[in-house]
Design an enzyme around this catalytic site. Structure first.
Site, PDB file in Angstrom:
ATOM      1  N   GLY A   1       0.809  -1.220   0.000  1.00 17.89           N
ATOM      2  CA  GLY A   1       0.000   0.000   0.000  1.00 17.89           C
ATOM      3  C   GLY A   1       0.832   1.255   0.000  1.00 17.89           C
ATOM      4  O   GLY A   1       2.023   1.236   0.308  1.00 17.89           O
ATOM      5  N   GLU A   2       0.148   2.300  -0.364  1.00 15.94           N
ATOM      6  CA  GLU A   2       0.772   3.623  -0.368  1.00 15.94           C
ATOM      7  C   GLU A   2      -0.017   4.423   0.641  1.00 15.94           C
ATOM      8  O   GLU A   2      -1.206   4.655   0.450  1.00 15.94           O
ATOM      9  CB  GLU A   2       0.633   4.206  -1.784  1.00 15.94           C
ATOM     10  CG  GLU A   2       1.436   5.447  -2.050  1.00 15.94           C
ATOM     11  CD  GLU A   2       2.940   5.215  -1.979  1.00 15.94           C
ATOM     12  OE1 GLU A   2       3.597   5.981  -1.260  1.00 15.94           O
ATOM     13  OE2 GLU A   2       3.441   4.269  -2.618  1.00 15.94           O
ATOM     14  N   GLY A   3       0.617   4.756   1.740  1.00 18.89           N
ATOM     15  CA  GLY A   3      -0.154   5.405   2.806  1.00 18.89           C
ATOM     16  C   GLY A   3       0.139   6.875   2.928  1.00 18.89           C
ATOM     17  O   GLY A   3       0.872   7.450   2.129  1.00 18.89           O
ATOM     18  N   THR A   4      -0.452   7.445   3.940  1.00 18.60           N
ATOM     19  CA  THR A   4      -0.327   8.860   4.216  1.00 18.60           C
ATOM     20  C   THR A   4       1.127   9.249   4.465  1.00 18.60           C
ATOM     21  O   THR A   4       1.578  10.301   4.038  1.00 18.60           O
ATOM     22  CB  THR A   4      -1.148   9.169   5.477  1.00 18.60           C
ATOM     23  OG1 THR A   4      -2.428   8.561   5.317  1.00 18.60           O
ATOM     24  CG2 THR A   4      -1.328  10.629   5.681  1.00 18.60           C
ATOM     25  N   TYR A   5       1.847   8.410   5.174  1.00 14.65           N
ATOM     26  CA  TYR A   5       3.194   8.792   5.587  1.00 14.65           C
ATOM     27  C   TYR A   5       4.287   8.047   4.832  1.00 14.65           C
ATOM     28  O   TYR A   5       5.456   8.272   5.079  1.00 14.65           O
ATOM     29  CB  TYR A   5       3.362   8.574   7.093  1.00 14.65           C
ATOM     30  CG  TYR A   5       2.399   9.421   7.883  1.00 14.65           C
ATOM     31  CD1 TYR A   5       2.654  10.759   8.112  1.00 14.65           C
ATOM     32  CD2 TYR A   5       1.206   8.889   8.364  1.00 14.65           C
ATOM     33  CE1 TYR A   5       1.769  11.559   8.803  1.00 14.65           C
ATOM     34  CE2 TYR A   5       0.306   9.675   9.061  1.00 14.65           C
ATOM     35  CZ  TYR A   5       0.594  11.011   9.284  1.00 14.65           C
ATOM     36  OH  TYR A   5      -0.298  11.792   9.967  1.00 14.65           O
ATOM     37  N   GLY A   6       3.913   7.138   3.972  1.00 13.92           N
ATOM     38  CA  GLY A   6       4.948   6.436   3.236  1.00 13.92           C
ATOM     39  C   GLY A   6       4.451   5.143   2.625  1.00 13.92           C
ATOM     40  O   GLY A   6       3.285   4.792   2.733  1.00 13.92           O
ATOM     41  N   THR A   7       5.403   4.443   1.991  1.00 18.29           N
ATOM     42  CA  THR A   7       5.059   3.207   1.307  1.00 18.29           C
ATOM     43  C   THR A   7       5.114   2.038   2.287  1.00 18.29           C
ATOM     44  O   THR A   7       5.985   1.989   3.148  1.00 18.29           O
ATOM     45  CB  THR A   7       6.081   2.970   0.175  1.00 18.29           C
ATOM     46  OG1 THR A   7       6.203   4.208  -0.540  1.00 18.29           O
ATOM     47  CG2 THR A   7       5.637   1.883  -0.770  1.00 18.29           C
TER      48      THR A   7
ATOM     49  N   ASP B   1      -6.795  11.243  12.034  1.00 13.40           N
ATOM     50  CA  ASP B   1      -7.036  11.053  10.601  1.00 13.40           C
ATOM     51  C   ASP B   1      -7.627   9.667  10.334  1.00 13.40           C
ATOM     52  O   ASP B   1      -7.199   8.977   9.419  1.00 13.40           O
ATOM     53  CB  ASP B   1      -5.718  11.252   9.840  1.00 13.40           C
ATOM     54  CG  ASP B   1      -5.936  11.387   8.338  1.00 13.40           C
ATOM     55  OD1 ASP B   1      -7.019  11.862   7.923  1.00 13.40           O
ATOM     56  OD2 ASP B   1      -5.034  11.002   7.573  1.00 13.40           O
TER      57      ASP B   1
HETATM   58  P1  AMP Z   1      -1.503   3.585   5.826  1.00 14.81           P
HETATM   59  O1  AMP Z   1      -0.300   4.449   5.719  1.00 14.81           O
HETATM   60  O2  AMP Z   1      -1.603   2.929   7.167  1.00 14.81           O
HETATM   61  O3  AMP Z   1      -2.766   4.274   5.400  1.00 14.81           O
HETATM   62  O4  AMP Z   1      -1.256   2.378   4.816  1.00 14.81           O
HETATM   63  C1  AMP Z   1      -1.587   2.370   3.468  1.00 14.81           C
HETATM   64  C2  AMP Z   1      -2.090   1.007   3.093  1.00 14.81           C
HETATM   65  O5  AMP Z   1      -1.072   0.019   3.314  1.00 14.81           O
HETATM   66  C3  AMP Z   1      -3.280   0.568   3.933  1.00 14.81           C
HETATM   67  O6  AMP Z   1      -4.490   1.013   3.396  1.00 14.81           O
HETATM   68  C4  AMP Z   1      -3.144  -0.941   3.931  1.00 14.81           C
HETATM   69  O7  AMP Z   1      -3.762  -1.496   2.801  1.00 14.81           O
HETATM   70  C5  AMP Z   1      -1.639  -1.160   3.858  1.00 14.81           C
HETATM   71  N1  AMP Z   1      -1.099  -1.372   5.226  1.00 14.81           N
HETATM   72  C6  AMP Z   1      -0.766  -0.435   6.131  1.00 14.81           C
HETATM   73  N2  AMP Z   1      -0.336  -0.973   7.277  1.00 14.81           N
HETATM   74  C7  AMP Z   1      -0.416  -2.299   7.114  1.00 14.81           C
HETATM   75  C8  AMP Z   1      -0.157  -3.442   7.963  1.00 14.81           C
HETATM   76  N3  AMP Z   1       0.278  -3.288   9.216  1.00 14.81           N
HETATM   77  N4  AMP Z   1      -0.406  -4.658   7.461  1.00 14.81           N
HETATM   78  C9  AMP Z   1      -0.852  -4.799   6.189  1.00 14.81           C
HETATM   79  N5  AMP Z   1      -1.122  -3.795   5.359  1.00 14.81           N
HETATM   80  C10 AMP Z   1      -0.913  -2.560   5.794  1.00 14.81           C
END
Ligand code: AMP
Length: 294
Positions: free
Chosen positions: A11-17, A126
């Site tokens: 995933g690509e999240g708010t604070y990083g990959t 958030d």
């Molecule tokens: P986030 O920065 O937490 O929003 O992460 C972006 C995406 O990465 C999420 O929507 C999840 O699909 C995936 N992700 C984040 N944290 C985890 C984790 N601990 N285990 C599995 N997938 C994750």
């Protein structure tokens, strides 16, 4: 970092990959989050590092566990418990319908996680379906807790994705700077309605003005009686005096006690919004499976 073998990007999240990874010796599967920093040259601010390290102590079954914080080459990688999917992907797989018992147990997990963090003075700020993760055993866990305080709230510059306003309370939309736990309770209300509606967001606003207008059209525009401090908000703006619409018309599948709980969460005046502890005691949860409670 050499301890882990990077597997695929998840995933690509708010604070990083976010990457799935395997510990080379123990074979344990974890999620690695490489944090992008505002200014890579400056390195990781020591205040952020301190905040993040405190989060390692936040241990609860409804909080995604932060196992470790790796800091090298001015970069920060967080090692998290791995979860199979997030609530947004779960919605996509449900094709518009989430079973009412699942809604209830996910909501209870969400409140349990919130209650735990709030009692330790940690806010999320958030919350949204993308950072609610679901484990193999069907437990909902909150991710990214405390990161907003460490790194600041995300801005659009990091990803193509526009920062969503859909889960933001009216006080924050009007520029409130004094955040407290009530910010997360509003988001929990929006997510509750979204779950009950099979993944259809309740208030999908396109900008701050549209977001506030949607809120007031649903709940009625607050007045001196219902939100005495509204006009003191830094970015207060005038809206027409809309009348409230019954919540039954926007969450038709939710039981009357569920709607009553929702009504208590979606309160414009932050000080009058229900807290997590009270919400967990609401009669909507009277018939919940006792094993779900800690
Ligand atoms: P986030 O920065 O937490 O929003 O992460 C972006 C995406 O990465 C999420 O929507 C999840 O699909 C995936 N992700 C984040 N944290 C985890 C984790 N601990 N285990 C599995 N997938 C994750």
């Amino acid at each position: 970092m050499q301890k882990y073998e990077k597997l695929e990007k998840v995933g690509e999240g708010t604070y990083g990959t976010v990457f799935k990874a395997k510990h080379k010796e123990t074979k344990e599967i974890v999620a690695l989050k490489r944090v992008r920093l505002d200014d890579e040259d400056e390195g990781v601010p020591s205040s952020a590092l301190r905040e993040i390290c405190l989060l390692k102590e936040l241990k609860h079954k409804n909080i995604v566990r932060l196992y470790d914080v790796l800091h090298s080459d001015r970069r920060l990688t967080m090692v998290f418990e791995f979860c199979d999917q997030d609530l947004k992907k779960y919605f996509d797989s449900c094709k518009g319908k989430v079973d009412s018992n699942t809604v209830k147990s996910f909501m209870f997990h969400l409140l349990q996680g919130l209650q735990f963090c709030h009692s330790h003075n940690v806010l999320h700020r958030d919350l949204k379906p993308q950072n609610l993760l679901i484990s193999k055993s069907g437990e909902l866990k909150l991710a990214d807790f405390g990161l907003a305080r460490a790194f600041g709230l995300p801005k659009e510059r990091f990803s193509a994705e526009v920062v969503t306003l859909w889960y933001r309370p009216p006080d924050v939309l009007m520029g409130a700077k004094m955040y407290d736990t009530s910010i997360d309770m509003w988001s929990a209300g929006c997510i509750f309605a979204e779950m009950a509606n099979g993944g259809r967001p309740l208030l999908p606003g396109s900008d701050v003005d549209d977001q506030l207008r949607r809120i007031f059209k649903l709940l009625g525009t607050p007045n001196e009686l219902t939100w005495p401090d509204m006009k003191k908000m830094p970015e207060y703006r005038d809206f027409p005096a809309f009348s409230a619409i019954p919540l039954a018309s926007v969450t038709p599948t939710l039981s009357s006690s569920g709607r009553e709980l929702l009504q208590n969460l979606l309160v414009c005046a932050p000080s009058r919004r229900m807290c997590a502890e009270k919400a967990m005691q609401h009669c909507y949860f009277d018939d919940i499976d006792p094993s779900i409670r800690v």
